[in-house]
Design an enzyme around this catalytic site. Sequence first.
Site, PDB file in Angstrom:
ATOM      1  N   ASP A  47       0.835  -1.100   0.158  1.00  0.00           N
ATOM      2  CA  ASP A  47      -0.088  -0.012  -0.070  1.00  0.00           C
ATOM      3  C   ASP A  47       0.773   1.260   0.001  1.00  0.00           C
ATOM      4  O   ASP A  47       2.052   1.199   0.798  1.00  0.00           O
ATOM      5  CB  ASP A  47      -0.829  -0.024   1.325  1.00  0.00           C
ATOM      6  CG  ASP A  47      -1.937   1.135   1.195  1.00  0.00           C
ATOM      7  OD1 ASP A  47      -2.775   1.128   0.312  1.00  0.00           O
ATOM      8  OD2 ASP A  47      -1.861   2.084   1.994  1.00  0.00           O
ATOM      9  N   TYR A  52       1.705  10.130   0.724  1.00  0.00           N
ATOM     10  CA  TYR A  52       2.862   9.602   1.770  1.00  0.00           C
ATOM     11  C   TYR A  52       4.140  10.118   1.216  1.00  0.00           C
ATOM     12  O   TYR A  52       5.249   9.745   2.006  1.00  0.00           O
ATOM     13  CB  TYR A  52       2.717   8.085   1.729  1.00  0.00           C
ATOM     14  CG  TYR A  52       1.374   7.554   2.239  1.00  0.00           C
ATOM     15  CD1 TYR A  52       0.289   8.266   2.946  1.00  0.00           C
ATOM     16  CD2 TYR A  52       1.206   5.986   2.141  1.00  0.00           C
ATOM     17  CE1 TYR A  52      -0.732   7.556   3.374  1.00  0.00           C
ATOM     18  CE2 TYR A  52       0.056   5.408   2.603  1.00  0.00           C
ATOM     19  CZ  TYR A  52      -0.984   6.173   3.258  1.00  0.00           C
ATOM     20  OH  TYR A  52      -2.138   5.645   3.717  1.00  0.00           O
ATOM     21  N   LYS A  77      -2.751   6.229  -4.260  1.00  0.00           N
ATOM     22  CA  LYS A  77      -3.970   6.741  -4.184  1.00  0.00           C
ATOM     23  C   LYS A  77      -3.799   8.272  -4.596  1.00  0.00           C
ATOM     24  O   LYS A  77      -2.810   8.952  -4.391  1.00  0.00           O
ATOM     25  CB  LYS A  77      -4.456   6.614  -2.422  1.00  0.00           C
ATOM     26  CG  LYS A  77      -4.025   5.462  -1.836  1.00  0.00           C
ATOM     27  CD  LYS A  77      -4.711   5.335  -0.336  1.00  0.00           C
ATOM     28  CE  LYS A  77      -4.180   4.137   0.171  1.00  0.00           C
ATOM     29  NZ  LYS A  77      -3.098   4.267   1.149  1.00  0.00           N
ATOM     30  N   HIS A 110      -8.214   8.564  -2.197  1.00  0.00           N
ATOM     31  CA  HIS A 110      -7.903   8.721  -0.961  1.00  0.00           C
ATOM     32  C   HIS A 110      -9.070   8.816  -0.088  1.00  0.00           C
ATOM     33  O   HIS A 110      -9.100   8.238   0.946  1.00  0.00           O
ATOM     34  CB  HIS A 110      -6.598   9.514  -0.746  1.00  0.00           C
ATOM     35  CG  HIS A 110      -5.771   8.939   0.259  1.00  0.00           C
ATOM     36  ND1 HIS A 110      -4.594   9.372   0.290  1.00  0.00           N
ATOM     37  CD2 HIS A 110      -6.006   8.446   1.636  1.00  0.00           C
ATOM     38  CE1 HIS A 110      -3.851   8.707   1.451  1.00  0.00           C
ATOM     39  NE2 HIS A 110      -4.783   8.244   2.185  1.00  0.00           N
TER      40      HIS A 110
HETATM   41  N1  LIG Z   1      -6.654   4.933   3.097  1.00  0.00           N
HETATM   42  C1  LIG Z   1      -6.138   5.639   4.351  1.00  0.00           C
HETATM   43  O1  LIG Z   1      -6.897   6.709   4.393  1.00  0.00           O
HETATM   44  C2  LIG Z   1      -5.284   5.311   5.397  1.00  0.00           C
HETATM   45  C3  LIG Z   1      -5.083   5.867   6.609  1.00  0.00           C
HETATM   46  C4  LIG Z   1      -4.415   5.466   7.583  1.00  0.00           C
HETATM   47  C5  LIG Z   1      -3.359   4.367   7.233  1.00  0.00           C
HETATM   48  N2  LIG Z   1      -3.425   3.758   5.901  1.00  0.00           N
HETATM   49  C6  LIG Z   1      -2.519   2.719   5.286  1.00  0.00           C
HETATM   50  O2  LIG Z   1      -2.613   1.622   6.285  1.00  0.00           O
HETATM   51  C7  LIG Z   1      -1.566   1.310   6.717  1.00  0.00           C
HETATM   52  C8  LIG Z   1      -1.383   0.578   8.153  1.00  0.00           C
HETATM   53  O3  LIG Z   1      -1.981   1.616   9.093  1.00  0.00           O
HETATM   54  P1  LIG Z   1      -0.976   2.330  10.091  1.00  0.00           P
HETATM   55  O4  LIG Z   1       0.323   2.414   9.704  1.00  0.00           O
HETATM   56  O5  LIG Z   1      -1.903   3.577  10.248  1.00  0.00           O
HETATM   57  O6  LIG Z   1      -1.116   1.498  11.541  1.00  0.00           O
HETATM   58  P2  LIG Z   1      -1.226  -0.130  11.804  1.00  0.00           P
HETATM   59  O7  LIG Z   1      -0.890  -0.813  10.746  1.00  0.00           O
HETATM   60  O8  LIG Z   1      -2.407  -0.349  12.636  1.00  0.00           O
HETATM   61  O9  LIG Z   1      -0.003   0.238  13.183  1.00  0.00           O
HETATM   62  C9  LIG Z   1       1.408   0.431  12.764  1.00  0.00           C
HETATM   63  C10 LIG Z   1       2.009   0.332  13.977  1.00  0.00           C
HETATM   64  O10 LIG Z   1       1.996  -0.896  14.661  1.00  0.00           O
HETATM   65  C11 LIG Z   1       3.264  -1.377  14.937  1.00  0.00           C
HETATM   66  N3  LIG Z   1       3.543  -2.805  14.782  1.00  0.00           N
HETATM   67  C12 LIG Z   1       3.054  -3.370  13.800  1.00  0.00           C
HETATM   68  N4  LIG Z   1       3.554  -4.829  13.965  1.00  0.00           N
HETATM   69  C13 LIG Z   1       3.569  -4.933  15.390  1.00  0.00           C
HETATM   70  C14 LIG Z   1       3.608  -6.079  16.023  1.00  0.00           C
HETATM   71  N5  LIG Z   1       3.625  -7.124  15.583  1.00  0.00           N
HETATM   72  N6  LIG Z   1       3.847  -5.767  17.448  1.00  0.00           N
HETATM   73  C15 LIG Z   1       3.874  -4.526  17.874  1.00  0.00           C
HETATM   74  N7  LIG Z   1       3.839  -3.611  17.245  1.00  0.00           N
HETATM   75  C16 LIG Z   1       3.760  -3.615  15.673  1.00  0.00           C
HETATM   76  C17 LIG Z   1       4.186  -0.526  14.141  1.00  0.00           C
HETATM   77  O11 LIG Z   1       5.444  -0.312  14.614  1.00  0.00           O
HETATM   78  P3  LIG Z   1       6.982  -0.509  14.096  1.00  0.00           P
HETATM   79  O12 LIG Z   1       6.661   0.092  12.479  1.00  0.00           O
HETATM   80  O13 LIG Z   1       7.861   0.290  14.796  1.00  0.00           O
HETATM   81  O14 LIG Z   1       7.260  -2.128  13.977  1.00  0.00           O
HETATM   82  C18 LIG Z   1       3.495   0.825  14.021  1.00  0.00           C
HETATM   83  O15 LIG Z   1       3.983   1.756  15.065  1.00  0.00           O
HETATM   84  C19 LIG Z   1      -0.573   2.511   6.493  1.00  0.00           C
HETATM   85  O16 LIG Z   1       0.646   2.017   6.680  1.00  0.00           O
HETATM   86  C20 LIG Z   1      -1.202   3.067   5.258  1.00  0.00           C
HETATM   87  O17 LIG Z   1      -0.582   2.274   4.266  1.00  0.00           O
HETATM   88  C21 LIG Z   1      -4.474   4.097   4.875  1.00  0.00           C
END
Ligand SMILES: NC(=O)c1ccc[n+]([C@@H]2O[C@H](COP(=O)([O-])OP(=O)(O)OC[C@H]3O[C@@H](n4cnc5c(N)ncnc54)[C@H](OP(=O)(O)O)[C@@H]3O)[C@@H](O)[C@H]2O)c1
Length: 280
Positions: A47, A52, A77, A110
Amino acid sequence: MTNQLQKITLNDGNHIPAIGFGTYKLKGNEGVAAIESAINLGYRLLDSAYNYENEGTVGEAVRRTTVPREELMITSKLPGRYHRYNDAIVTIEESLYRAKLGYYDIYLIHWPNPNRDLYVEAWQALIEAKKRGLVRSIGVCNFLPEHLKRLQDETGVLPAINQIELHPFFNQEEQREWHKEHGIVTESWSPLARANDVFENEVLKNIATKYDKSISQIILRWHYQLGAVAIPKSATPNRQLENISLFDFSLDDQDMKTIASLSRQDGRLKNQDPAVYEEF
Ligand SMILES: NC(=O)c1ccc[n+]([C@@H]2O[C@H](COP(=O)([O-])OP(=O)(O)OC[C@H]3O[C@@H](n4cnc5c(N)ncnc54)[C@H](OP(=O)(O)O)[C@@H]3O)[C@@H](O)[C@H]2O)c1
């Protein structure tokens, strides 16, 4: 059961892996290394987004791995400021130039930004981009049923994917049901609730102990059993591997319900309600 990546069929006939990799905040050389690691560990769905500012990072990681391009599903996006038809077409072309890719596998709008009322025009541009071969599958993020219905009524084409905020504290039951009825695949953003409060949650801790899995694996398995494609982000290789190792166990119905019961009306992480929230 094996630990192999399962696949899901989209309404346009293309297939996507049942779990992907989020890249928000992965940029520059460290970002390339993290994404390259994720690909080498088995992630095939990536993604990213114009906003970003890491399309180049993703493209570089793709070129550095030995995994053939055609085995990868790369997403970007369209930002809210480029919803006008001509702007949207140029933006998709610019996304491709930045990533140095010949095509995107998936391109999403997006945010709907309904107050500006240009998302149907943006959707027409995505339909055209697919016809021109710039992208293989098209979809949206953060569209409510009323927005999706308008796309269908005004263009006759429903998105293949809607990427929405989805985690145990905000389980989106009605929205997911709407997607299911209309053949739209749900992708879950912030599937681990950005690591806020989930790892301290006693209910999740107990379920993790029961299955001898990590809390992260329990949550991501829950997404999988809901039929939603989670895209967890991690910069850490051992967490990347942990997060993708989901296909050798199964949560029972009671545990699925228990996790669903953690959901709250106000469970959005940052109160980003697509009916009013705008992002450009
Ligand atoms: N379409 C939209 O509007 C939208 C909005 C927000 C996000 N997104 C997409 O969704 C993706 C994922 O969401 P997100 O990045 O917001 O949050 P997420 O994936 O829910 O959480 C990421 C966090 O969790 C930690 N983490 C991951 N795996 C772990 C594990 N096994 N144990 C402990 N901690 C863990 C990571 O730390 P470390 O990296 O330090 O390991 C990071 O701090 C984004 O990267 C983006 O591509 C899209």
